[in-house]
Design a protein around this motif. Structure first.
Motif, PDB file in Angstrom:
ATOM      1  N   LEU A 175       0.824  -1.208   0.000  1.00 18.20           N
ATOM      2  CA  LEU A 175       0.000   0.000   0.000  1.00 18.20           C
ATOM      3  C   LEU A 175       0.860   1.261   0.000  1.00 18.20           C
ATOM      4  O   LEU A 175       0.563   2.229  -0.713  1.00 18.20           O
ATOM      5  CB  LEU A 175      -0.933   0.000   1.213  1.00 18.20           C
ATOM      6  CG  LEU A 175      -2.045  -1.052   1.226  1.00 18.20           C
ATOM      7  CD1 LEU A 175      -2.828  -0.980   2.539  1.00 18.20           C
ATOM      8  CD2 LEU A 175      -2.996  -0.856   0.047  1.00 18.20           C
ATOM      9  N   ALA A 176       1.929   1.256   0.817  1.00 18.93           N
ATOM     10  CA  ALA A 176       2.781   2.439   0.908  1.00 18.93           C
ATOM     11  C   ALA A 176       3.485   2.725  -0.418  1.00 18.93           C
ATOM     12  O   ALA A 176       3.496   3.871  -0.893  1.00 18.93           O
ATOM     13  CB  ALA A 176       3.804   2.248   2.026  1.00 18.93           C
ATOM     14  N   SER A 177       4.073   1.702  -1.025  1.00 21.83           N
ATOM     15  CA  SER A 177       4.762   1.916  -2.298  1.00 21.83           C
ATOM     16  C   SER A 177       3.776   2.293  -3.402  1.00 21.83           C
ATOM     17  O   SER A 177       4.078   3.137  -4.253  1.00 21.83           O
ATOM     18  CB  SER A 177       5.545   0.663  -2.695  1.00 21.83           C
ATOM     19  OG  SER A 177       4.697  -0.465  -2.775  1.00 21.83           O
ATOM     20  N   GLY A 178       2.603   1.680  -3.391  1.00 23.61           N
ATOM     21  CA  GLY A 178       1.589   2.035  -4.375  1.00 23.61           C
ATOM     22  C   GLY A 178       1.116   3.466  -4.225  1.00 23.61           C
ATOM     23  O   GLY A 178       0.881   4.170  -5.219  1.00 23.61           O
ATOM     24  N   LEU A 179       0.973   3.910  -2.970  1.00 22.98           N
ATOM     25  CA  LEU A 179       0.516   5.283  -2.716  1.00 22.98           C
ATOM     26  C   LEU A 179       1.494   6.306  -3.264  1.00 22.98           C
ATOM     27  O   LEU A 179       1.094   7.245  -3.972  1.00 22.98           O
ATOM     28  CB  LEU A 179       0.326   5.478  -1.206  1.00 22.98           C
ATOM     29  CG  LEU A 179      -0.037   6.892  -0.749  1.00 22.98           C
ATOM     30  CD1 LEU A 179      -1.422   7.286  -1.288  1.00 22.98           C
ATOM     31  CD2 LEU A 179      -0.007   6.996   0.774  1.00 22.98           C
ATOM     32  N   VAL A 180       2.793   6.150  -2.960  1.00 24.22           N
ATOM     33  CA  VAL A 180       3.757   7.150  -3.424  1.00 24.22           C
ATOM     34  C   VAL A 180       3.959   7.057  -4.935  1.00 24.22           C
ATOM     35  O   VAL A 180       4.185   8.081  -5.601  1.00 24.22           O
ATOM     36  CB  VAL A 180       5.102   6.997  -2.676  1.00 24.22           C
ATOM     37  CG1 VAL A 180       4.930   7.281  -1.197  1.00 24.22           C
ATOM     38  CG2 VAL A 180       5.714   5.628  -2.882  1.00 24.22           C
ATOM     39  N   ALA A 181       3.862   5.857  -5.491  1.00 20.99           N
ATOM     40  CA  ALA A 181       3.985   5.727  -6.951  1.00 20.99           C
ATOM     41  C   ALA A 181       2.822   6.419  -7.648  1.00 20.99           C
ATOM     42  O   ALA A 181       3.006   7.098  -8.668  1.00 20.99           O
ATOM     43  CB  ALA A 181       4.038   4.251  -7.343  1.00 20.99           C
ATOM     44  N   LEU A 182       1.626   6.261  -7.100  1.00 24.16           N
ATOM     45  CA  LEU A 182       0.454   6.920  -7.688  1.00 24.16           C
ATOM     46  C   LEU A 182       0.559   8.432  -7.557  1.00 24.16           C
ATOM     47  O   LEU A 182       0.189   9.172  -8.480  1.00 24.16           O
ATOM     48  CB  LEU A 182      -0.816   6.406  -7.005  1.00 24.16           C
ATOM     49  CG  LEU A 182      -2.136   6.632  -7.744  1.00 24.16           C
ATOM     50  CD1 LEU A 182      -2.104   5.995  -9.126  1.00 24.16           C
ATOM     51  CD2 LEU A 182      -3.294   6.062  -6.920  1.00 24.16           C
ATOM     52  N   PHE A 183       1.081   8.895  -6.428  1.00 25.23           N
ATOM     53  CA  PHE A 183       1.292  10.340  -6.257  1.00 25.23           C
ATOM     54  C   PHE A 183       2.254  10.866  -7.312  1.00 25.23           C
ATOM     55  O   PHE A 183       2.031  11.929  -7.907  1.00 25.23           O
ATOM     56  CB  PHE A 183       1.836  10.624  -4.856  1.00 25.23           C
ATOM     57  CG  PHE A 183       2.296  12.047  -4.672  1.00 25.23           C
ATOM     58  CD1 PHE A 183       1.379  13.049  -4.394  1.00 25.23           C
ATOM     59  CD2 PHE A 183       3.643  12.384  -4.802  1.00 25.23           C
ATOM     60  CE1 PHE A 183       1.805  14.369  -4.243  1.00 25.23           C
ATOM     61  CE2 PHE A 183       4.070  13.690  -4.651  1.00 25.23           C
ATOM     62  CZ  PHE A 183       3.153  14.690  -4.369  1.00 25.23           C
ATOM     63  N   CYS A 184       3.356  10.130  -7.553  1.00 25.07           N
ATOM     64  CA  CYS A 184       4.323  10.553  -8.574  1.00 25.07           C
ATOM     65  C   CYS A 184       3.684  10.579  -9.961  1.00 25.07           C
ATOM     66  O   CYS A 184       3.966  11.474 -10.771  1.00 25.07           O
ATOM     67  CB  CYS A 184       5.532   9.624  -8.564  1.00 25.07           C
ATOM     68  SG  CYS A 184       6.587   9.783  -7.111  1.00 25.07           S
ATOM     69  N   CYS A 185       2.821   9.603 -10.239  1.00 23.86           N
ATOM     70  CA  CYS A 185       2.141   9.578 -11.534  1.00 23.86           C
ATOM     71  C   CYS A 185       1.239  10.796 -11.701  1.00 23.86           C
ATOM     72  O   CYS A 185       1.225  11.443 -12.764  1.00 23.86           O
ATOM     73  CB  CYS A 185       1.318   8.294 -11.675  1.00 23.86           C
ATOM     74  SG  CYS A 185       2.294   6.800 -11.918  1.00 23.86           S
ATOM     75  N   PHE A 186       0.487  11.125 -10.674  1.00 20.64           N
ATOM     76  CA  PHE A 186      -0.392  12.301 -10.732  1.00 20.64           C
ATOM     77  C   PHE A 186       0.426  13.581 -10.886  1.00 20.64           C
ATOM     78  O   PHE A 186       0.054  14.482 -11.650  1.00 20.64           O
ATOM     79  CB  PHE A 186      -1.269  12.381  -9.483  1.00 20.64           C
ATOM     80  CG  PHE A 186      -2.534  11.579  -9.581  1.00 20.64           C
ATOM     81  CD1 PHE A 186      -3.584  12.018 -10.380  1.00 20.64           C
ATOM     82  CD2 PHE A 186      -2.672  10.392  -8.890  1.00 20.64           C
ATOM     83  CE1 PHE A 186      -4.757  11.277 -10.485  1.00 20.64           C
ATOM     84  CE2 PHE A 186      -3.832   9.641  -8.989  1.00 20.64           C
ATOM     85  CZ  PHE A 186      -4.886  10.096  -9.787  1.00 20.64           C
ATOM     86  N   ALA A 187       1.540  13.674 -10.139  1.00 20.78           N
ATOM     87  CA  ALA A 187       2.387  14.858 -10.229  1.00 20.78           C
ATOM     88  C   ALA A 187       2.986  14.989 -11.621  1.00 20.78           C
ATOM     89  O   ALA A 187       3.010  16.085 -12.203  1.00 20.78           O
ATOM     90  CB  ALA A 187       3.494  14.785  -9.177  1.00 20.78           C
ATOM     91  N   TYR A 188       3.439  13.880 -12.185  1.00 21.77           N
ATOM     92  CA  TYR A 188       4.009  13.904 -13.528  1.00 21.77           C
ATOM     93  C   TYR A 188       2.943  14.258 -14.556  1.00 21.77           C
ATOM     94  O   TYR A 188       3.191  15.042 -15.488  1.00 21.77           O
ATOM     95  CB  TYR A 188       4.626  12.543 -13.848  1.00 21.77           C
ATOM     96  CG  TYR A 188       5.269  12.466 -15.197  1.00 21.77           C
ATOM     97  CD1 TYR A 188       6.510  13.041 -15.432  1.00 21.77           C
ATOM     98  CD2 TYR A 188       4.633  11.804 -16.263  1.00 21.77           C
ATOM     99  CE1 TYR A 188       7.111  12.959 -16.686  1.00 21.77           C
ATOM    100  CE2 TYR A 188       5.220  11.727 -17.508  1.00 21.77           C
ATOM    101  CZ  TYR A 188       6.458  12.313 -17.725  1.00 21.77           C
ATOM    102  OH  TYR A 188       7.039  12.241 -18.961  1.00 21.77           O
TER     103      TYR A 188
END
Length: 262
Positions: A175-188
């Motif tokens: 969950l933690a890795s998925g959360l930050v990866a999704l945040f990076c995708c949204f930011a990008y």
């Protein structure tokens, strides 16, 4: 003063010392040596210990008979270097005869209650760590800024949200890795970064199990194959959970954007 404490109590104290060293991330040989020095200083007869990554088996001669039922399970836990340092200092005091059983008990209780860095410090450190690793991997200023934000979000989740949902460590890592990866995708996707891969690498770096992997290799080099295997499996399992979380986040993002990353 030592004679006033029973041999069984002294055995429990020695085993507790080794347990605390292992629990806070100390090396196996360090825990073993600390227990042997403490047993010698506390005049514990016939002491012997077998230490592995997640357990301690200790024996000693108690009141003229062989006592062999002191077994401690030590769960794999994050490294707390401040406590390991305090335990090393206590071990040296015990070996030099400066600390008796009662002082040893009070010191162990104090070290076990010792506070590590506060949550705010951990959150800020995670952010700076993520940004620094992103920069080391040739990320731009904006990439590092987004990695900093992702690192902050990561530890806010781990420190405040994860304990409330009460799931296993494996699910927490996913969950933690998925959360930050999704945040990076949204930011990008919003144009706040230049390189999604470098942002993501920096964001997940605080979760990378570097110390367990290093300790496992050291255990193998010391011919302690069981402890090395335990720690290596733990490190690879954590790395696998990170990969699963990132992969799921990227798949979700590609589904939402029609099959593209940007």
């Amino acid at each position: 003063m030592i004679g006033e404490c029973s041999q069984l109590e002294r055995l429990n104290l020695v085993t507790r010392l080794g347990n605390d060293i292992l629990l806070n991330g100390g090396e196996i040989f360090r825990a073993n040596e600390a227990m042997e020095y403490a047993a010698k200083a506390l005049l514990l007869e016939g002491f012997n210990a077998y230490v592995i990554a997640n357990g301690i088996f200790s024996t000693a001669v108690i009141d003229g008979r062989f006592y062999s039922s002191r077994i401690c399970y030590v769960p794999l836990a994050p490294t707390m270097l401040c406590r390991v340092d305090a335990l090393n200092h206590l071990s040296r005091r015990i070996a030099s005869g400066e600390c008796g059983p009662y002082e040893m008990r009070s010191e162990l209780e104090r070290i076990e209650r010792m506070e590590t860095a506060g949550n705010r410090a951990k959150i800020v450190a995670s952010g700076f760590g993520s940004a620094s690793f992103c920069y080391l991997f040739k990320g731009s200023f904006f990439d590092s800024a987004m990695a900093f934000a992702a690192g902050v979000i990561l530890y806010i989740f781990l420190l405040y949200a994860a304990p409330r949902i009460s799931v296993s460590r494996i699910i927490n890592n996913i969950l933690a890795s998925g959360l930050v990866a999704l945040f990076c995708c949204f930011a990008y996707g919003a144009g706040l970064g230049d390189n999604l891969d470098r942002m993501m690498i920096g964001a997940i770096f605080p979760m990378v199990p570097g110390i367990p992997l290093t300790n496992s290799i050291r255990n193998f080099l010391e011919n302690d194959y069981l402890s090395g295997l335990i720690r290596m499996v733990d490190a690879f399992l954590t790395a696998g959970c990170i990969a699963i979380g990132v992969g799921m986040a990227m798949r979700l993002w590609m589904t939402m954007t029609g099959g593209t990353i940007g």
